[in-house]
Design a protein around this motif. Structure first.
Motif, PDB file in Angstrom:
ATOM      1  N   ALA A 170       5.741   6.028   1.426  1.00 24.72           N
ATOM      2  CA  ALA A 170       5.135   4.853   0.831  1.00 24.72           C
ATOM      3  C   ALA A 170       4.352   4.107   1.886  1.00 24.72           C
ATOM      4  N   GLY A 171       3.532   4.821   2.620  1.00 22.11           N
ATOM      5  CA  GLY A 171       2.760   4.156   3.642  1.00 22.11           C
ATOM      6  C   GLY A 171       1.863   5.142   4.308  1.00 22.11           C
ATOM      7  N   MET A 172       1.659   4.922   5.576  1.00 22.87           N
ATOM      8  CA  MET A 172       0.689   5.763   6.272  1.00 22.87           C
ATOM      9  C   MET A 172       1.165   6.022   7.663  1.00 22.87           C
ATOM     10  N   ASP A 211      -1.062   0.764   3.830  1.00 24.56           N
ATOM     11  CA  ASP A 211      -0.165   0.098   4.768  1.00 24.56           C
ATOM     12  C   ASP A 211       0.798  -0.732   3.939  1.00 24.56           C
ATOM     13  N   SER A 212       1.970  -0.174   3.676  1.00 23.01           N
ATOM     14  CA  SER A 212       2.852  -0.906   2.775  1.00 23.01           C
ATOM     15  C   SER A 212       3.622  -1.993   3.488  1.00 23.01           C
ATOM     16  N   ALA A 258       5.198   2.490  -3.753  1.00 22.12           N
ATOM     17  CA  ALA A 258       5.844   1.892  -2.577  1.00 22.12           C
ATOM     18  C   ALA A 258       7.091   1.132  -3.005  1.00 22.12           C
ATOM     19  N   GLU A 259       8.020   1.098  -2.059  1.00 24.45           N
ATOM     20  CA  GLU A 259       9.343   0.544  -2.353  1.00 24.45           C
ATOM     21  C   GLU A 259       9.304  -0.869  -2.903  1.00 24.45           C
ATOM     22  N   TRP A 366      -5.212  -0.558   1.492  1.00 17.76           N
ATOM     23  CA  TRP A 366      -4.364  -0.695   0.311  1.00 17.76           C
ATOM     24  C   TRP A 366      -2.956  -1.094   0.721  1.00 17.76           C
ATOM     25  N   THR A 367      -2.402  -2.060   0.032  1.00 13.78           N
ATOM     26  CA  THR A 367      -1.026  -2.440   0.300  1.00 13.78           C
ATOM     27  C   THR A 367      -0.335  -2.842  -1.003  1.00 13.78           C
TER      28      THR A 367
END
Lengths: 383, 383
Positions: A170-172, A211-212, A258-259, A366-367
């Motif tokens: 859930a991110g990068m 970038d969560s 994402a969480e 994106w987040t």
């Protein structure tokens, strides 16, 4: 479809007992050629998990026969014994394939600072290789899930070739909990150098722009394998565009899952002096807990975005910045703009547009929002 | 006591109707001399609120007669009209004191991007100046609260002089929601240059080392005023030590009252090559949402601390880092150390000690856990 959409690939996902609930947790993706050209990008965290240290060496050779992935343990901060575990995993897969461990990439995801249960893992690897099949793409994508609620897969058809992919996380290269892992396959005929250049260019504008929560994993890995099974040498421009689409598709699926997130937020920076400035400003806003909480509360608190840009060194004049929330320009020339009551943040998708009035470059990061769900998942993860 | 503990100061806090609940929201601190030596430090955010832009000019003169503070609105991102509002506030206080607006510092805290209700504010300033008294320190400290659950005050006696102070907020030059404001007073006899040097040295190791959520306000201000009323020219070394104690006391009160926090976390970095490295590593861990969620969940997930250090450029070898949680060395030489089950995180205070094994410098950054309470407060703040 997933990683087995292109010709020349087999895959499988099996349950080896690494996840407490008995779900699938070990996956393999096997390239049967005729070519083994490949490239990979890894986390920039200086604390690299054992499988990353192993796989960096493999990737340097430009040839990959198989990728072995496990959920249920990151094998990070495990010292020399952990590195031996990663090596043993590659050797075990190679033996089952009657091939060289030096062409087997290993990826792990899960909690840091615990050894992997090697007997179960090696048994799982053996069964996964035995079961690997042309229709195994979905089960492989399922096996690498951790807190992912759905498997993430993508594919695109090019002129005479196909690109497929799967991902988890859930991110990068600045991801959320655990790790971002992605395996991308193609039956196009590419050299290792082409794989490397194309993969770096595509990840730079896709996986690196989600970038969560600003946290960078010890395990992030994105692998591209080209089997050449289509016999097609692609146009580089077409392939680059399609590969970027596949990576973008997977990256967007990661952020959408994402969480604890209830909102998907596009932080769009325009009018920047350089693309680097645009990314820096967008990332600062995307990482602001205060801004992310405001969006969770559907509160058009644009000051929290402007304030974050002010903490960066990007070129802009605080008296010339403009900000829109879902198209309503609530901040004009650094001060109060249109009525914030006109902003509707009730939908899942939110776009904040920041015009730096300093040039013509642009970028989007994106987040997600910061929610009680995020806190719940991450305060209870390893206990 | 608070800011009126030293001789030469009067203060008051009144209700001007800026807070919806009718609580006190405007404060003044007046220096009756004989000296007006003063200094101030401000947020490093490039987006500075109107009162900061005003007060920076005042502080350059090295003389301050009074500080006017309001809660209920930050007067940030309000353009030229907002600057005129800050100026008018200073003029109004100066008129009531029959003095010069050029020696009146203005501080505001609250939501960004809204104009202040000037008639109410000016009326409040007038009443606060009229009411300012030797016993007004507590009501002033009460008036500057926003989400603060308690007023923060401190004082120390030196040899022949006293230092007093008040503060609000939950962070510092990288604070939480709204803003960190602090007013520190002394009846010692100091020059403006001494005030400036002493204040910068004290804030560097106190207010600048608390970091509740990594967000930097547009309004942070710390003011030091020296009335000289004691007639004592202090020993610089003694004064520096006491001023640092007062700032540390206030800073620790801020972090203890940070929004939604259930834990106070000391991130202690030792064995660093330089103090700057120690602060950088400590701040990275203090800002990690994943680490802060883990502590909220009382989960000794030390990998999240090691992983954060890996994202920095500080001197360390990932194979030599050691980490203790509340004294249990759960990570030794970058790998699994003592049994994490021995770690007790049930208390309010948590200490994570990170030994970089790269030198002998050390620093501590104070932060809090990331909780549902934080998300609640910050998703509902302006709506």
């Amino acid at each position: 479809m997933s990683v087995t959409a292109p010709n020349g690939f087999r895959a499988a996902g099996v349950s080896a007992g690494l996840k407490p609930d008995g779900a699938r947790d070990v996956a393999v993706v096997v390239n049967d050629g005729p070519s083994r050209a490949a490239a990979a990008v890894f986390t920039r965290n200086r604390v690299k998990a054992a499988p990353v240290l192993w796989s960096q060496q493999v990737a340097k050779g430009g040839r990959v026969r198989a990728v072995v992935l496990n959920a249920g343990g990151a094998n990070a901060c495990t010292g020399a014994p952990g590195f031996q575990d990663a090596h043993a995993t590659a050797e075990h897969a190679a033996a089952a394939l009657e091939d060289s461990a030096g062409e087997v990439i290993v990826c792990s995801t899960g909690i840091i600072g615990e050894r992997l249960p090697m007997p179960q893992l090696l048994d799982g690897v053996e069964r996964a290789v035995a079961e690997a099949a042309r229709d195994g793409g979905l089960s492989a994508a399922d096996a690498i899930r951790t807190t992912d609620t759905v498997a993430k897969i993508a594919f695109k058809r090019g002129t005479g070739y196909t690109i497929g992919g799967m991902a988890k996380g859930a991110g990068m290269l600045a991801p959320a909990l655990a790790t971002m892992l992605a395996v991308i396959t193609t039956d196009a005929d590419l050299t290792p150098a082409q794989c490397d250049g194309l993969l770096r260019a595509a990840t730079r504008v896709t996986f690196e722009r989600v970038d969560s929560d600003g946290c960078m994993s010890t395990n992030d890995t994105v692998v591209l394998m080209a089997s050449g099974a289509s016999g097609t040498v692609p146009s580089e421009a077409e392939f680059a565009a399609l590969l970027t689409e596949v990576c973008d598709d997977l990256a967007r699926q990661l952020i959408a899952d994402a969480e604890g997130a209830t909102k998907t937020i596009a932080v769009e920076v325009v009018g920047a002096a350089t693309e680097e400035d645009a990314v820096t400003a967008a990332r600062a806003v995307a990482r602001s807990n205060l801004f992310k909480c405001a969006i969770y509360g559907e509160d058009p608190n644009w000051g929290r975005a402007v304030s974050e840009v002010g903490t960066t060194s990007v070129a802009f004049d605080p008296a010339e910045i403009n900000v829109a929330l879902n198209g309503v320009w609530v901040c004009r020339r650094g001060a109060i703009g249109d009525d914030r009551a006109k902003v509707d943040l009730s939908g899942r998708d939110v776009t904040v547009t920041i015009d730096l009035s300093a040039g013509s470059a642009a970028a989007t990061v994106w987040t997600t929002d910061l929610t009680n769900g995020y806190v719940e998942e991450n305060s209870a993860y390893s206990s």
